[in-house]
Design a protein around this motif. Structure first.
Motif, mmCIF file in Angstrom:
data_model
loop_
_atom_site.group_PDB
_atom_site.id
_atom_site.type_symbol
_atom_site.label_atom_id
_atom_site.label_comp_id
_atom_site.label_asym_id
_atom_site.label_seq_id
_atom_site.Cartn_x
_atom_site.Cartn_y
_atom_site.Cartn_z
ATOM 1 N N SER A 67 0.648 -1.310 0.134
ATOM 2 C CA SER A 67 -0.161 0.026 -0.337
ATOM 3 C C SER A 67 0.964 1.347 -0.091
ATOM 4 O O SER A 67 1.996 1.064 0.694
ATOM 5 N N ILE A 69 0.669 5.526 -0.203
ATOM 6 C CA ILE A 69 0.246 7.367 -0.375
ATOM 7 C C ILE A 69 0.931 7.629 -1.257
ATOM 8 O O ILE A 69 2.015 8.472 -1.976
ATOM 9 N N ARG A 133 -5.974 7.579 7.857
ATOM 10 C CA ARG A 133 -5.555 5.952 8.815
ATOM 11 C C ARG A 133 -6.234 4.738 8.174
ATOM 12 O O ARG A 133 -5.515 3.697 8.739
ATOM 13 N N ILE A 136 -5.791 3.435 5.171
ATOM 14 C CA ILE A 136 -4.529 2.614 5.014
ATOM 15 C C ILE A 136 -4.628 1.614 5.794
ATOM 16 O O ILE A 136 -3.852 0.785 6.025
ATOM 17 N N GLN A 137 -5.077 1.571 7.569
ATOM 18 C CA GLN A 137 -5.362 0.328 8.265
ATOM 19 C C GLN A 137 -5.468 -0.719 6.557
ATOM 20 O O GLN A 137 -5.843 -2.211 7.266
ATOM 21 N N LYS A 139 -5.358 -1.676 3.819
ATOM 22 C CA LYS A 139 -4.218 -2.418 3.602
ATOM 23 C C LYS A 139 -4.367 -1.360 1.807
ATOM 24 O O LYS A 139 -4.236 -1.990 0.803
ATOM 25 N N LEU A 166 -0.546 12.451 8.348
ATOM 26 C CA LEU A 166 -0.381 10.780 7.903
ATOM 27 C C LEU A 166 0.888 10.161 8.002
ATOM 28 O O LEU A 166 0.460 9.476 8.109
ATOM 29 N N ALA A 167 1.596 10.257 6.972
ATOM 30 C CA ALA A 167 2.031 9.373 6.394
ATOM 31 C C ALA A 167 3.816 9.052 7.618
ATOM 32 O O ALA A 167 3.828 7.761 7.656
ATOM 33 N N GLU A 169 3.285 9.090 10.788
ATOM 34 C CA GLU A 169 2.355 8.400 11.302
ATOM 35 C C GLU A 169 2.372 7.070 11.570
ATOM 36 O O GLU A 169 2.690 5.947 12.182
ATOM 37 N N CYS A 170 1.986 6.785 9.937
ATOM 38 C CA CYS A 170 1.533 5.001 9.374
ATOM 39 C C CYS A 170 2.776 4.466 9.188
ATOM 40 O O CYS A 170 2.639 3.236 8.909
ATOM 41 N N VAL A 172 4.086 4.147 5.989
ATOM 42 C CA VAL A 172 3.276 3.868 4.501
ATOM 43 C C VAL A 172 4.574 4.344 3.195
ATOM 44 O O VAL A 172 4.608 5.867 3.506
#
Length: 248
Positions: A67, A69, A133, A136-137, A139, A166-167, A169-170, A172
């Motif tokens: 996944s 962003i 968020r 993204i969780q 997937k 967001l990026a 923190e996650c 991704v």
């Protein structure tokens, strides 16, 4: 103007048909992939009618089992219907909340886990980041137009901070995306669409380990997106031109 009307007419006619097929399939199968593909087909067909052709560059270098962003510039209403169908794996998008009130489209966007954004409300912006968020969780990919709204002149506007929170923190990978050619076809403030060629450049992913900080990530993404723009739309070229004139 006729091309634009034809595109909107197609979308207006295709949406109920897609809903008639896709909504029951989603409820029965518990899977919205049929609905998603129908809307992606409609987006492509609508753009094709306008005479705008497009190509993707760099998608082959991405691992589509992961996944991402996708962070993109935004200069035209044609950007989403051109860019989103190019992404092989299903992606969510941050869209203005008013669109969720549109019959059929609003329900489809809710089912597709798209994220509503209230541009004038800071607290709502925080909620949008939280909703992204959650996407993204699941997937899914997330596609974000990081300037928040369309540019009037084709040059990059200041970036919103939320996507970078967001990026980080996650954790991704972030894929900077440069869209070129849609500004010519349909700039902000113009209804008519001119035929032309658009290019969507998917730059190499920036891995979480390379983030450093939110500010560092923002600078990297901005520099990469700008590198794909034509020379006349780059801020750096304007600064160099100004310095050259000063030296003279």
């Amino acid at each position: 103007m006729i091309r634009t009307i034809l595109m909107l007419t197609l979308w207006g006619l295709a949406a109920p048909i897609a809903a008639l097929i896709g909504f029951p399939a989603a409820y029965i199968m518990g899977d919205i992939r049929v609905l998603y593909r129908l809307f992606m087909w409609g987006a492509r067909a609508g753009v094709w009618i306008t005479g705008v052709r497009f190509e993707a560059v760099g998608l082959d270098q991405l691992d589509h089992s992961r996944s991402y962003i996708f962070m993109s510039n935004h200069v035209s209403n044609l950007d989403p219907p051109i860019q989103i169908p190019l992404i092989p794996k299903r992606t969510s998008v941050m869209v203005k909340k008013e669109l969720f009130k549109v019959p059929i489209l609003g329900q489809a966007m809710r089912m597709g886990a798209l994220v509503p954004v209230d541009r004038g409300n800071r607290e709502a912006g925080i909620e949008a980041v939280a909703a992204a968020r959650a996407v993204i969780q699941q997937k899914l990919n997330m596609t974000i137009y990081v300037e928040g709204h369309r540019s009037f002149d084709g040059k990059l506007l200041p970036f919103k901070k939320g996507p970078f929170y967001l990026a980080v923190e996650c954790g991704v990978p972030v894929v900077p995306v440069t869209i070129v050619g849609t500004y010519y076809a349909m700039p902000k403030g113009r209804f008519a669409i001119k035929p032309g060629v658009a290019k969507v450049i998917f730059h190499p992913a920036i891995e979480p380990a390379d983030f450093g900080s939110r500010e560092c990530l923002m600078e990297k993404v901005r520099a990469v997106i700008e590198s794909g723009l034509p020379e006349e739309y780059r801020q750096g070229s304007l600064a160099a031109e100004s310095n050259s004139r000063t030296a003279e």
